[in-house]
Design a protein around this motif. Structure first.
Motif, PDB file in Angstrom:
ATOM      1  N   ARG A   9     -15.906   4.435 -27.618  1.00 22.70           N
ATOM      2  CA  ARG A   9     -15.571   5.827 -27.307  1.00 22.70           C
ATOM      3  C   ARG A   9     -14.926   5.970 -25.928  1.00 22.70           C
ATOM      4  O   ARG A   9     -14.032   6.773 -25.739  1.00 22.70           O
ATOM      5  CB  ARG A   9     -16.833   6.697 -27.406  1.00 22.70           C
ATOM      6  N   GLN A  10     -15.416   5.214 -24.944  1.00 28.93           N
ATOM      7  CA  GLN A  10     -14.898   5.349 -23.576  1.00 28.93           C
ATOM      8  C   GLN A  10     -14.193   4.061 -23.135  1.00 28.93           C
ATOM      9  O   GLN A  10     -14.545   2.964 -23.581  1.00 28.93           O
ATOM     10  CB  GLN A  10     -16.045   5.634 -22.588  1.00 28.93           C
ATOM     11  N   ASN A  11     -13.214   4.221 -22.250  1.00 25.98           N
ATOM     12  CA  ASN A  11     -12.584   3.034 -21.643  1.00 25.98           C
ATOM     13  C   ASN A  11     -12.458   3.147 -20.128  1.00 25.98           C
ATOM     14  O   ASN A  11     -11.864   2.298 -19.486  1.00 25.98           O
ATOM     15  CB  ASN A  11     -11.205   2.747 -22.273  1.00 25.98           C
ATOM     16  N   ASP A  12     -13.016   4.224 -19.566  1.00 26.09           N
ATOM     17  CA  ASP A  12     -13.014   4.432 -18.111  1.00 26.09           C
ATOM     18  C   ASP A  12     -14.252   3.727 -17.534  1.00 26.09           C
ATOM     19  O   ASP A  12     -15.389   4.090 -17.818  1.00 26.09           O
ATOM     20  CB  ASP A  12     -13.055   5.943 -17.847  1.00 26.09           C
ATOM     21  N   ASP A  13     -14.025   2.720 -16.706  1.00 28.53           N
ATOM     22  CA  ASP A  13     -15.123   1.898 -16.173  1.00 28.53           C
ATOM     23  C   ASP A  13     -16.141   2.725 -15.392  1.00 28.53           C
ATOM     24  O   ASP A  13     -17.348   2.488 -15.472  1.00 28.53           O
ATOM     25  CB  ASP A  13     -14.580   0.777 -15.284  1.00 28.53           C
ATOM     26  N   THR A  14     -15.661   3.706 -14.616  1.00 25.98           N
ATOM     27  CA  THR A  14     -16.576   4.546 -13.830  1.00 25.98           C
ATOM     28  C   THR A  14     -17.525   5.311 -14.741  1.00 25.98           C
ATOM     29  O   THR A  14     -18.741   5.369 -14.508  1.00 25.98           O
ATOM     30  CB  THR A  14     -15.778   5.538 -12.959  1.00 25.98           C
ATOM     31  N   PHE A  15     -16.954   5.890 -15.793  1.00 24.65           N
ATOM     32  CA  PHE A  15     -17.754   6.674 -16.739  1.00 24.65           C
ATOM     33  C   PHE A  15     -18.705   5.761 -17.512  1.00 24.65           C
ATOM     34  O   PHE A  15     -19.871   6.082 -17.720  1.00 24.65           O
ATOM     35  CB  PHE A  15     -16.817   7.426 -17.687  1.00 24.65           C
ATOM     36  N   ILE A  16     -18.222   4.596 -17.910  1.00 25.00           N
ATOM     37  CA  ILE A  16     -19.056   3.642 -18.653  1.00 25.00           C
ATOM     38  C   ILE A  16     -20.246   3.197 -17.804  1.00 25.00           C
ATOM     39  O   ILE A  16     -21.390   3.156 -18.285  1.00 25.00           O
ATOM     40  CB  ILE A  16     -18.221   2.420 -19.102  1.00 25.00           C
ATOM     41  N   ASP A  17     -20.002   2.883 -16.528  1.00 24.16           N
ATOM     42  CA  ASP A  17     -21.090   2.462 -15.638  1.00 24.16           C
ATOM     43  C   ASP A  17     -22.119   3.583 -15.486  1.00 24.16           C
ATOM     44  O   ASP A  17     -23.328   3.341 -15.480  1.00 24.16           O
ATOM     45  CB  ASP A  17     -20.536   2.084 -14.250  1.00 24.16           C
ATOM     46  N   LEU A  18     -21.626   4.806 -15.372  1.00 25.63           N
ATOM     47  CA  LEU A  18     -22.508   5.957 -15.214  1.00 25.63           C
ATOM     48  C   LEU A  18     -23.376   6.142 -16.466  1.00 25.63           C
ATOM     49  O   LEU A  18     -24.584   6.360 -16.379  1.00 25.63           O
ATOM     50  CB  LEU A  18     -21.653   7.196 -14.966  1.00 25.63           C
ATOM     51  N   LYS A  37     -20.361  16.947  -9.323  1.00 24.05           N
ATOM     52  CA  LYS A  37     -19.067  17.499  -8.918  1.00 24.05           C
ATOM     53  C   LYS A  37     -18.415  18.265 -10.072  1.00 24.05           C
ATOM     54  O   LYS A  37     -17.486  19.037  -9.866  1.00 24.05           O
ATOM     55  CB  LYS A  37     -18.134  16.376  -8.453  1.00 24.05           C
ATOM     56  N   PHE A  38     -18.909  18.019 -11.280  1.00 28.40           N
ATOM     57  CA  PHE A  38     -18.335  18.665 -12.463  1.00 28.40           C
ATOM     58  C   PHE A  38     -19.068  19.963 -12.823  1.00 28.40           C
ATOM     59  O   PHE A  38     -18.813  20.544 -13.872  1.00 28.40           O
ATOM     60  CB  PHE A  38     -18.369  17.701 -13.659  1.00 28.40           C
ATOM     61  N   SER A 221     -13.989  10.846 -21.917  1.00 26.67           N
ATOM     62  CA  SER A 221     -13.782  10.573 -20.495  1.00 26.67           C
ATOM     63  C   SER A 221     -14.356  11.711 -19.660  1.00 26.67           C
ATOM     64  O   SER A 221     -14.707  12.772 -20.180  1.00 26.67           O
ATOM     65  CB  SER A 221     -12.284  10.424 -20.186  1.00 26.67           C
ATOM     66  N   LEU A 222     -14.406  11.490 -18.357  1.00 24.63           N
ATOM     67  CA  LEU A 222     -14.898  12.517 -17.437  1.00 24.63           C
ATOM     68  C   LEU A 222     -13.918  13.683 -17.319  1.00 24.63           C
ATOM     69  O   LEU A 222     -14.287  14.765 -16.867  1.00 24.63           O
ATOM     70  CB  LEU A 222     -15.151  11.906 -16.063  1.00 24.63           C
ATOM     71  N   ASN A 223     -12.673  13.472 -17.730  1.00 22.94           N
ATOM     72  CA  ASN A 223     -11.654  14.517 -17.600  1.00 22.94           C
ATOM     73  C   ASN A 223     -12.007  15.781 -18.376  1.00 22.94           C
ATOM     74  O   ASN A 223     -11.603  16.875 -18.005  1.00 22.94           O
ATOM     75  CB  ASN A 223     -10.286  14.009 -18.080  1.00 22.94           C
ATOM     76  N   GLY A 224     -12.759  15.619 -19.487  1.00 19.72           N
ATOM     77  CA  GLY A 224     -13.092  16.780 -20.309  1.00 19.72           C
ATOM     78  C   GLY A 224     -14.475  17.334 -20.043  1.00 19.72           C
ATOM     79  O   GLY A 224     -14.978  18.166 -20.808  1.00 19.72           O
ATOM     80  N   LEU A 225     -15.124  16.893 -18.949  1.00  9.91           N
ATOM     81  CA  LEU A 225     -16.517  17.271 -18.696  1.00  9.91           C
ATOM     82  C   LEU A 225     -16.654  18.532 -17.845  1.00  9.91           C
ATOM     83  O   LEU A 225     -16.013  18.667 -16.802  1.00  9.91           O
ATOM     84  CB  LEU A 225     -17.255  16.119 -17.997  1.00  9.91           C
ATOM     85  N   ILE A 226     -17.489  19.447 -18.322  1.00  7.09           N
ATOM     86  CA  ILE A 226     -17.968  20.573 -17.518  1.00  7.09           C
ATOM     87  C   ILE A 226     -19.494  20.558 -17.616  1.00  7.09           C
ATOM     88  O   ILE A 226     -20.046  20.491 -18.716  1.00  7.09           O
ATOM     89  CB  ILE A 226     -17.459  21.933 -18.052  1.00  7.09           C
ATOM     90  N   LEU A 227     -20.187  20.576 -16.473  1.00 10.48           N
ATOM     91  CA  LEU A 227     -21.641  20.718 -16.471  1.00 10.48           C
ATOM     92  C   LEU A 227     -21.975  22.160 -16.095  1.00 10.48           C
ATOM     93  O   LEU A 227     -21.437  22.695 -15.129  1.00 10.48           O
ATOM     94  CB  LEU A 227     -22.284  19.760 -15.455  1.00 10.48           C
ATOM     95  N   LEU A 228     -22.834  22.786 -16.880  1.00  8.31           N
ATOM     96  CA  LEU A 228     -23.171  24.190 -16.628  1.00  8.31           C
ATOM     97  C   LEU A 228     -24.296  24.343 -15.614  1.00  8.31           C
ATOM     98  O   LEU A 228     -24.550  25.438 -15.122  1.00  8.31           O
ATOM     99  CB  LEU A 228     -23.542  24.874 -17.951  1.00  8.31           C
TER     100      LEU A 228
END
Length: 240
Positions: A9-18, A37-38, A221-228
């Motif tokens: 599902r993911q290929n962004d290393d930062t997001f995968i590590d998280l 930050k999101f 990816s983190l690009n589509g993330l919003i935390l409420l």
């Protein structure tokens, strides 16, 4: 003992590590701060096309979807399912009475088995038009509109043939309905197995181990993330 190791599902290393840290209950203060930050507490997913809200409780989801549908000015159409023979309502895959309007944000709950492969389980779209016998769904980012066909689910009883020792299937009943549901919001539980490009996530009231991980890992990816709401360390737990 087999452990699946390839991430699709993911290929962004930062997001995968998280996500790995979240899954293993080893998330650091720095990673938590990076996630926070999101945070956009006043973000309204109903006014931002393509965003689905993930939250922990059914009553929240129902209220959000009903409110958003009621806000649309178009006429409401009720699409009734056809349940034949033995198909108890407790195992209905989706609502027997699907209430839709033009402009409603919907999600497919099945994969397209045709050669076109127009949709998959979890794909989002907007109702372009709806009548008793026809639903047209638009995918704005693809500039594409498709006609949705009704889908048949089967209630199957399995048994072992004593002579051949093979598994046999007996269809007890069927349930036919458009494979859609309102999708301004969905519970984290129901989101398992789904993939989203954009999601507004509310994990302020997590009550089961792994809920925060499941919610966040639905995103590509983190690009589509919003935390409420901010992620708190005491809201993250897993089950050994």
């Amino acid at each position: 003992y087999l452990e699946l190791s390839k991430i699709f599902r993911q290929n962004d290393d930062t997001f995968i590590d998280l996500l790995e840290s979240l899954r293993n209950n080893t998330i650091s203060i720095q990673q938590r701060d990076e996630l926070n930050k999101f945070v956009q507490p006043n973000f309204d997913s109903k006014k931002n096309e393509g965003y689905i809200m993930l939250t922990t409780h059914n009553h929240k989801v129902d209220a959000i979807n009903k409110e958003a549908l009621a806000a649309l000015v178009a006429s409401e159409v009720i699409l009734r399912a056809d349940a034949i023979d033995d198909f108890p309502d407790k195992i209905f895959p989706i609502e027997a009475d699907l209430k839709l309007k033009k402009g409603a944000q919907v999600m497919f709950v099945k994969n397209d088995t045709s050669a076109e492969k127009n949709f998959f389980n979890g794909k989002m779209g907007i109702v372009k038009s709806v009548s008793k016998n026809e639903v047209l769904v638009e995918f704005p980012e693809e500039k594409k509109v498709i006609e949705v066909e009704r889908f048949e689910w089967k209630n199957i009883r399995y048994s072992v043939n004593e002579s051949s020792k093979e598994i046999e299937e007996e269809v007890l009943g069927t349930f036919t309905q458009f494979p859609l549901k309102l999708a301004w919001a969905i519970t984290v539980h129901k989101s398992q197995g789904l993939t989203f490009d954009k999601a507004a996530i509310d994990v302020s009231q997590v009550f089961m181990p792994g809920q925060a991980y499941v919610a966040l890992s639905r995103l590509r990816s983190l690009n589509g993330l919003i935390l409420l709401s901010p992620l708190t360390m005491n809201g993250i737990s897993n089950d050994r």
